[in-house]
Write a protein that holds these residues in place. Structure first.
Motif, mmCIF file in Angstrom:
data_model
loop_
_atom_site.group_PDB
_atom_site.id
_atom_site.type_symbol
_atom_site.label_atom_id
_atom_site.label_comp_id
_atom_site.label_asym_id
_atom_site.label_seq_id
_atom_site.Cartn_x
_atom_site.Cartn_y
_atom_site.Cartn_z
ATOM 1 N N ILE A 26 0.481 9.896 -23.428
ATOM 2 C CA ILE A 26 0.366 8.613 -24.495
ATOM 3 C C ILE A 26 -1.310 8.652 -24.753
ATOM 4 O O ILE A 26 -1.766 8.545 -25.895
ATOM 5 C CB ILE A 26 0.335 7.329 -23.712
ATOM 6 C CG1 ILE A 26 1.957 7.385 -23.182
ATOM 7 C CG2 ILE A 26 -0.127 6.247 -24.213
ATOM 8 C CD1 ILE A 26 2.080 6.059 -22.371
ATOM 9 N N HIS A 27 -2.217 8.900 -23.884
ATOM 10 C CA HIS A 27 -3.521 9.310 -24.005
ATOM 11 C C HIS A 27 -4.243 10.058 -22.892
ATOM 12 O O HIS A 27 -3.780 9.686 -21.589
ATOM 13 C CB HIS A 27 -4.404 8.060 -24.269
ATOM 14 C CG HIS A 27 -4.272 7.070 -23.227
ATOM 15 N ND1 HIS A 27 -5.155 6.947 -22.257
ATOM 16 C CD2 HIS A 27 -3.443 5.920 -23.228
ATOM 17 C CE1 HIS A 27 -4.967 5.943 -21.472
ATOM 18 N NE2 HIS A 27 -3.944 5.293 -21.828
ATOM 19 N N SER A 28 -5.417 10.554 -22.943
ATOM 20 C CA SER A 28 -5.913 11.096 -21.843
ATOM 21 C C SER A 28 -6.963 10.179 -21.195
ATOM 22 O O SER A 28 -7.496 9.316 -21.767
ATOM 23 C CB SER A 28 -6.859 12.419 -22.308
ATOM 24 O OG SER A 28 -6.089 13.395 -22.816
ATOM 25 N N GLY A 31 -11.192 14.447 -18.757
ATOM 26 C CA GLY A 31 -10.764 15.768 -19.029
ATOM 27 C C GLY A 31 -9.748 16.649 -18.288
ATOM 28 O O GLY A 31 -9.187 17.683 -18.419
ATOM 29 N N ASP A 32 -9.219 15.873 -16.938
ATOM 30 C CA ASP A 32 -8.357 16.563 -16.136
ATOM 31 C C ASP A 32 -7.268 15.621 -15.804
ATOM 32 O O ASP A 32 -6.556 15.822 -14.966
ATOM 33 C CB ASP A 32 -8.963 16.978 -14.927
ATOM 34 C CG ASP A 32 -9.826 15.860 -14.305
ATOM 35 O OD1 ASP A 32 -9.414 14.797 -14.393
ATOM 36 O OD2 ASP A 32 -10.556 16.143 -13.332
ATOM 37 N N SER A 33 -7.018 14.629 -16.633
ATOM 38 C CA SER A 33 -5.762 13.828 -16.547
ATOM 39 C C SER A 33 -5.381 12.801 -17.626
ATOM 40 O O SER A 33 -6.137 12.783 -18.525
ATOM 41 C CB SER A 33 -6.097 12.620 -15.077
ATOM 42 O OG SER A 33 -7.087 11.858 -15.722
ATOM 43 N N PHE A 34 -3.903 12.560 -17.683
ATOM 44 C CA PHE A 34 -3.685 11.946 -18.797
ATOM 45 C C PHE A 34 -2.297 10.903 -18.584
ATOM 46 O O PHE A 34 -1.805 10.919 -17.534
ATOM 47 C CB PHE A 34 -3.072 12.841 -19.827
ATOM 48 C CG PHE A 34 -2.011 13.856 -19.507
ATOM 49 C CD1 PHE A 34 -1.008 13.612 -19.815
ATOM 50 C CD2 PHE A 34 -2.374 15.090 -18.928
ATOM 51 C CE1 PHE A 34 0.266 14.371 -19.430
ATOM 52 C CE2 PHE A 34 -1.356 15.876 -18.688
ATOM 53 C CZ PHE A 34 -0.129 15.469 -18.914
ATOM 54 N N LYS A 41 0.527 8.586 -14.029
ATOM 55 C CA LYS A 41 -0.510 9.516 -14.439
ATOM 56 C C LYS A 41 -0.486 10.847 -14.063
ATOM 57 O O LYS A 41 0.102 11.218 -12.912
ATOM 58 C CB LYS A 41 -1.677 8.925 -13.589
ATOM 59 C CG LYS A 41 -2.900 9.693 -13.770
ATOM 60 C CD LYS A 41 -4.021 9.082 -12.949
ATOM 61 C CE LYS A 41 -5.454 9.885 -12.925
ATOM 62 N NZ LYS A 41 -6.625 9.025 -12.198
ATOM 63 N N VAL A 42 -0.924 11.955 -14.942
ATOM 64 C CA VAL A 42 -0.600 13.305 -14.590
ATOM 65 C C VAL A 42 -1.962 13.797 -14.387
ATOM 66 O O VAL A 42 -2.850 13.644 -15.141
ATOM 67 C CB VAL A 42 0.065 13.952 -15.673
ATOM 68 C CG1 VAL A 42 0.143 15.690 -15.064
ATOM 69 C CG2 VAL A 42 1.660 13.414 -15.702
ATOM 70 N N SER A 43 -2.259 14.486 -13.104
ATOM 71 C CA SER A 43 -3.372 15.281 -13.093
ATOM 72 C C SER A 43 -3.288 16.653 -13.156
ATOM 73 O O SER A 43 -2.585 17.463 -12.847
ATOM 74 C CB SER A 43 -3.989 14.965 -11.751
ATOM 75 O OG SER A 43 -5.239 15.807 -11.370
ATOM 76 N N LEU A 44 -4.358 17.529 -13.949
ATOM 77 C CA LEU A 44 -4.252 18.937 -14.020
ATOM 78 C C LEU A 44 -4.366 19.761 -12.984
ATOM 79 O O LEU A 44 -5.635 19.442 -12.461
ATOM 80 C CB LEU A 44 -5.081 19.105 -15.301
ATOM 81 C CG LEU A 44 -4.804 18.695 -16.745
ATOM 82 C CD1 LEU A 44 -5.894 19.217 -17.700
ATOM 83 C CD2 LEU A 44 -3.498 18.868 -17.135
ATOM 84 N N ASP A 45 -3.502 20.253 -12.445
ATOM 85 C CA ASP A 45 -3.799 21.134 -11.137
ATOM 86 C C ASP A 45 -4.718 22.245 -11.193
ATOM 87 O O ASP A 45 -5.012 22.719 -12.551
ATOM 88 C CB ASP A 45 -2.429 21.684 -10.656
ATOM 89 C CG ASP A 45 -2.541 22.025 -9.203
ATOM 90 O OD1 ASP A 45 -3.450 21.794 -8.740
ATOM 91 O OD2 ASP A 45 -1.316 22.307 -8.590
ATOM 92 N N LEU A 72 -9.279 17.278 -24.375
ATOM 93 C CA LEU A 72 -7.855 17.327 -23.653
ATOM 94 C C LEU A 72 -6.883 16.452 -24.450
ATOM 95 O O LEU A 72 -5.520 16.727 -24.908
ATOM 96 C CB LEU A 72 -7.869 16.789 -22.551
ATOM 97 C CG LEU A 72 -6.337 16.616 -21.683
ATOM 98 C CD1 LEU A 72 -5.901 17.992 -21.498
ATOM 99 C CD2 LEU A 72 -6.478 16.003 -20.236
ATOM 100 N N ASN A 73 -7.344 15.323 -24.966
ATOM 101 C CA ASN A 73 -6.452 14.492 -25.916
ATOM 102 C C ASN A 73 -6.129 15.164 -27.027
ATOM 103 O O ASN A 73 -4.899 14.828 -27.537
ATOM 104 C CB ASN A 73 -7.347 13.106 -26.351
ATOM 105 C CG ASN A 73 -6.584 11.951 -26.691
ATOM 106 O OD1 ASN A 73 -5.154 11.563 -25.781
ATOM 107 N ND2 ASN A 73 -6.670 11.150 -27.636
ATOM 108 N N GLU A 74 -6.548 15.944 -27.845
ATOM 109 C CA GLU A 74 -6.550 16.732 -29.168
ATOM 110 C C GLU A 74 -5.570 17.680 -28.732
ATOM 111 O O GLU A 74 -4.373 18.036 -29.286
ATOM 112 C CB GLU A 74 -7.578 17.305 -29.832
ATOM 113 C CG GLU A 74 -8.314 16.050 -30.709
ATOM 114 C CD GLU A 74 -8.761 16.506 -31.864
ATOM 115 O OE1 GLU A 74 -8.387 17.602 -32.358
ATOM 116 O OE2 GLU A 74 -9.834 16.023 -32.374
ATOM 117 N N LEU A 75 -5.793 18.421 -27.587
ATOM 118 C CA LEU A 75 -4.875 19.454 -26.840
ATOM 119 C C LEU A 75 -3.394 19.127 -26.728
ATOM 120 O O LEU A 75 -2.538 19.858 -27.063
ATOM 121 C CB LEU A 75 -5.606 20.052 -25.865
ATOM 122 C CG LEU A 75 -4.955 21.458 -25.422
ATOM 123 C CD1 LEU A 75 -5.306 22.687 -26.337
ATOM 124 C CD2 LEU A 75 -5.923 21.872 -24.014
#
Length: 260
Positions: A26-28, A31-34, A41-45, A72-75
């Motif tokens: 949906i949105h970041s 820089g390490d979670s969205f 919520k997802v956290s980048l391992d 991260l949002n654009e990625l």
């Protein structure tokens, strides 16, 4: 806008990981979670990105935090995402910690590190640090640092000499990179102390507790043999007599040079 970034995908072998969902961002959040609709919520391992706090929070956002989140949002924008988890998927806050692959096989963690918008900081329980993919992401972080990409061009993320006690003391409570020669290594009861000066009550110290020592047993590094070795550590520095970093994982320590 960052649409000029060029994707050169690093393959991710997911055979040692568990599939733990498919989703869209949906949105970041940082820089390490969205945030996602289906999973939450997802956290980048493997990563830590500059912490981003609301203006009303008691904490101050780290430098580069907004830029990292926007990248991260654009990625992730408009992308179908597959999640792969290493061991336990959800932490105590019900946040899913996962490796994230876009539909075009782009490994999001690799791209965040490669671009200089996130820092490698694996969870202590991570088994992924023994893989070729981890070696590849380590290498791309070194390249990003050497070329001062993204956050690496800022003073806040430059390596501090372990002998610079004044600067370290002034920056306690912050996530830092500290490099220096280990003057002595000693085990006191169940804890190992790596000292970076003659006066352990004043000088910088790295502390390795029993839990982290068990993780070192799975590596080829014995902390007690690091005397007269230049190392770099990363993590939060506090103050305990002098500035101290409590090491949480062998992956947070890098051997730079063994002195003759």
């Amino acid at each position: 806008m960052f649409m000029s970034f060029q994707i050169t995908a690093q393959e991710l072998d997911t055979s040692g990981l568990s599939a733990c969902g498919s989703t869209k961002s949906i949105h970041s959040i940082s820089g390490d979670s969205f945030k996602t609709e289906e999973i939450g919520k997802v956290s980048l391992d493997l990563l830590i990105a500059p912490k981003l706090w609301e203006d009303i929070a008691a904490y101050t956002s780290w430098p580069h935090a907004t830029v990292s989140r926007e990248y991260l949002n654009e990625l992730l924008q408009g992308q179908n995402l597959k999640l792969y988890c290493d061991k336990r998927a959800r932490d105590h806050r019900s946040v899913v910690r996962a490796h994230v692959l876009r539909e075009d096989k782009v490994w999001v963690q690799y791209e965040m590190v490669k671009s200089g918008h996130a820092i490698l900081y694996p969870h202590p329980s991570s088994a992924f640090i023994d893989t070729p993919e981890y070696q590849a992401i380590q290498k791309t972080e070194r390249v990003a640092r050497e070329n001062r990409l993204g956050l690496w061009k800022l003073d806040a993320y430059q390596t501090i000499n372990a002998e610079n006690i004044k600067l370290l003391s002034n920056r306690t409570g912050q996530f830092l990179f500290v490099r220096g020669s280990v003057s002595s290594a000693a085990k006191v009861r169940k804890t190992i102390y790596l000292n970076f000066g003659d006066n352990w009550r004043r000088d910088f110290t790295v502390e390795i507790d029993e839990k982290t020592l068990k993780l070192f047993e799975k590596t080829n590094i014995n902390p007690l043999t690091l005397e007269n070795t230049i190392i770099e550590v990363r993590g939060w520095v506090d103050y305990k007599g002098g500035p101290r970093l409590e090491l949480l994982s062998p992956a947070h320590l890098t051997i730079v040079k063994e002195l003759e």
